[in-house]
Motif scaffolding. Structure first.
Motif, PDB file in Angstrom:
ATOM      1  N   SER A 164      -1.372  -6.681  12.501  1.00  0.00           N
ATOM      2  CA  SER A 164      -1.115  -5.716  13.679  1.00  0.00           C
ATOM      3  C   SER A 164       0.067  -5.381  14.440  1.00  0.00           C
ATOM      4  O   SER A 164      -0.782  -4.685  15.617  1.00  0.00           O
ATOM      5  CB  SER A 164      -2.611  -7.096  14.339  1.00  0.00           C
ATOM      6  N   ALA A 165       0.757  -6.143  14.763  1.00  0.00           N
ATOM      7  CA  ALA A 165       1.971  -5.866  15.845  1.00  0.00           C
ATOM      8  C   ALA A 165       2.882  -4.361  14.771  1.00  0.00           C
ATOM      9  O   ALA A 165       3.191  -3.742  16.179  1.00  0.00           O
ATOM     10  CB  ALA A 165       2.915  -6.808  15.384  1.00  0.00           C
ATOM     11  N   PHE A 166       2.280  -4.112  13.803  1.00  0.00           N
ATOM     12  CA  PHE A 166       3.234  -2.861  13.625  1.00  0.00           C
ATOM     13  C   PHE A 166       2.338  -1.726  14.266  1.00  0.00           C
ATOM     14  O   PHE A 166       3.474  -0.602  14.856  1.00  0.00           O
ATOM     15  CB  PHE A 166       3.150  -2.160  11.803  1.00  0.00           C
ATOM     16  N   GLY A 167       1.642  -1.553  14.748  1.00  0.00           N
ATOM     17  CA  GLY A 167       0.961  -0.254  15.182  1.00  0.00           C
ATOM     18  C   GLY A 167      -0.305   0.396  14.047  1.00  0.00           C
ATOM     19  O   GLY A 167       0.000   0.021  13.102  1.00  0.00           O
ATOM     20  N   PRO A 168      -0.229   1.634  14.368  1.00  0.00           N
ATOM     21  CA  PRO A 168      -1.332   1.718  13.726  1.00  0.00           C
ATOM     22  C   PRO A 168      -1.209   2.217  12.550  1.00  0.00           C
ATOM     23  O   PRO A 168      -0.022   2.713  12.002  1.00  0.00           O
ATOM     24  CB  PRO A 168      -1.482   3.518  14.475  1.00  0.00           C
ATOM     25  N   PRO A 169      -1.343   2.728  11.238  1.00  0.00           N
ATOM     26  CA  PRO A 169      -1.618   1.898   9.530  1.00  0.00           C
ATOM     27  C   PRO A 169      -1.319   3.561   9.414  1.00  0.00           C
ATOM     28  O   PRO A 169      -0.374   3.135   8.118  1.00  0.00           O
ATOM     29  CB  PRO A 169      -2.425   1.481   9.145  1.00  0.00           C
ATOM     30  N   SER A 170      -1.907   4.412   9.755  1.00  0.00           N
ATOM     31  CA  SER A 170      -1.407   6.211   8.747  1.00  0.00           C
ATOM     32  C   SER A 170      -0.496   6.143   8.171  1.00  0.00           C
ATOM     33  O   SER A 170      -0.143   6.213   6.739  1.00  0.00           O
ATOM     34  CB  SER A 170      -2.279   7.191   9.619  1.00  0.00           C
ATOM     35  N   PRO A 171       1.012   5.500   9.120  1.00  0.00           N
ATOM     36  CA  PRO A 171       1.696   6.529   8.871  1.00  0.00           C
ATOM     37  C   PRO A 171       2.496   5.934   7.552  1.00  0.00           C
ATOM     38  O   PRO A 171       3.192   6.026   6.688  1.00  0.00           O
ATOM     39  CB  PRO A 171       3.013   6.440   9.847  1.00  0.00           C
ATOM     40  N   VAL A 172       2.069   3.950   7.547  1.00  0.00           N
ATOM     41  CA  VAL A 172       3.083   3.317   6.744  1.00  0.00           C
ATOM     42  C   VAL A 172       2.188   3.344   5.100  1.00  0.00           C
ATOM     43  O   VAL A 172       2.541   3.052   4.392  1.00  0.00           O
ATOM     44  CB  VAL A 172       2.504   1.721   7.371  1.00  0.00           C
ATOM     45  N   LEU A 173       0.680   3.607   5.535  1.00  0.00           N
ATOM     46  CA  LEU A 173      -0.554   3.654   4.773  1.00  0.00           C
ATOM     47  C   LEU A 173       0.465   5.183   3.375  1.00  0.00           C
ATOM     48  O   LEU A 173       0.124   5.515   2.012  1.00  0.00           O
ATOM     49  CB  LEU A 173      -1.669   4.557   4.618  1.00  0.00           C
ATOM     50  N   GLU A 174       0.726   6.599   4.782  1.00  0.00           N
ATOM     51  CA  GLU A 174       0.981   7.417   4.041  1.00  0.00           C
ATOM     52  C   GLU A 174       2.679   6.669   3.128  1.00  0.00           C
ATOM     53  O   GLU A 174       3.051   7.783   1.601  1.00  0.00           O
ATOM     54  CB  GLU A 174       1.495   8.818   4.625  1.00  0.00           C
ATOM     55  N   ALA A 175       3.666   6.622   3.666  1.00  0.00           N
ATOM     56  CA  ALA A 175       4.353   5.988   3.084  1.00  0.00           C
ATOM     57  C   ALA A 175       4.882   5.460   2.023  1.00  0.00           C
ATOM     58  O   ALA A 175       5.099   5.458   0.432  1.00  0.00           O
ATOM     59  CB  ALA A 175       5.014   5.547   3.793  1.00  0.00           C
ATOM     60  N   LEU A 176       3.002   4.211   2.282  1.00  0.00           N
ATOM     61  CA  LEU A 176       3.173   3.341   1.015  1.00  0.00           C
ATOM     62  C   LEU A 176       2.245   4.458  -0.325  1.00  0.00           C
ATOM     63  O   LEU A 176       2.807   4.377  -1.573  1.00  0.00           O
ATOM     64  CB  LEU A 176       2.131   2.459   1.271  1.00  0.00           C
ATOM     65  N   GLY A 177       1.479   5.234  -0.175  1.00  0.00           N
ATOM     66  CA  GLY A 177       0.820   6.285  -0.644  1.00  0.00           C
ATOM     67  C   GLY A 177       2.355   6.637  -1.869  1.00  0.00           C
ATOM     68  O   GLY A 177       2.038   7.491  -2.692  1.00  0.00           O
ATOM     69  N   ASN A 178       3.154   7.417  -1.155  1.00  0.00           N
ATOM     70  CA  ASN A 178       3.909   8.117  -2.079  1.00  0.00           C
ATOM     71  C   ASN A 178       4.474   7.355  -2.929  1.00  0.00           C
ATOM     72  O   ASN A 178       5.351   7.591  -3.522  1.00  0.00           O
ATOM     73  CB  ASN A 178       5.531   8.231  -1.052  1.00  0.00           C
ATOM     74  N   LEU A 179       5.047   6.029  -2.774  1.00  0.00           N
ATOM     75  CA  LEU A 179       5.644   4.967  -3.730  1.00  0.00           C
ATOM     76  C   LEU A 179       4.312   4.747  -5.278  1.00  0.00           C
ATOM     77  O   LEU A 179       5.368   5.005  -6.497  1.00  0.00           O
ATOM     78  CB  LEU A 179       5.914   3.273  -3.360  1.00  0.00           C
TER      79      LEU A 179
END
Length: 180
Positions: A93-108
């Protein structure tokens, strides 16, 4: 004041020379958050897995823009070894909004991320739901007709299809096009 303008790397993805890695690693430790952001973007643009340790430090940066640039860079590099770190980020929860990280994770395109994507199909934010669904489709090569802006009943029907498919296939599933 340091020059924080970003100098694009030539010829796209390439292996970094040791002196370039050291320079960008130094920029990742700069007091200027803009320099750290630019360094993360440059490290991601190279596609070089040698950049991963420096980007992992970047995802713990106190400035959100640097964290997101580092996460996006890890997604660009595409090395599956970064998946666990990105999953931890998106779950924090400390990271912030999840969308950018979900997108990066999807690229993997890694199997381990599927439960995280499924979880975020129920996010209150339609953009986050859409990113999670796109990441699921890219990772699995499937679509369950999920529409992030649909009413809750329609979304739940599609989520139920995703969850049922995952329950039936999780053990044998392999990401399409990825070697074991």
């Amino acid at each position: 004041m340091p020059d924080v303008r970003r100098t694009p790397l030539k010829n796209g993805t390439r292996t970094l020379a040791e002196d370039e890695i050291k320079r960008l690693a130094g920029d990742m430790a700069s007091p200027s958050w803009e320099m750290r952001c630019n360094a993360a973007e440059d490290l991601g643009d190279t596609g070089d897995p040698k950049a991963i340790p420096y980007l992992l430090r970047g995802i713990a940066d106190p400035v959100g823009a640097v964290r997101y640039a580092a996460a996006a860079a890890l997604g660009k590099i595409g090395d599956p070894s970064a998946a666990r770190y990105l999953i931890d980020c998106v779950e924090s929860s400390a990271f912030g909004p999840p969308s950018p990280v979900l997108e990066a994770l999807g690229n993997l395109r890694v199997k381990e991320a599927v439960p995280t994507f499924l979880k975020y199909l129920r996010d209150p934010d339609a953009r986050t739901r859409g990113v999670a669904n796109n990441a699921l489709m890219v990772t699995t090569g499937r679509s369950m007709g999920f529409k992030p802006g649909a009413d809750e009943h329609a979304r739940e029907e599609a989520i139920a299809k995703w969850e049922e498919w995952w329950e039936e296939n999780r053990d044998a599933f392999q990401v399409p096009g990825r070697k074991k």
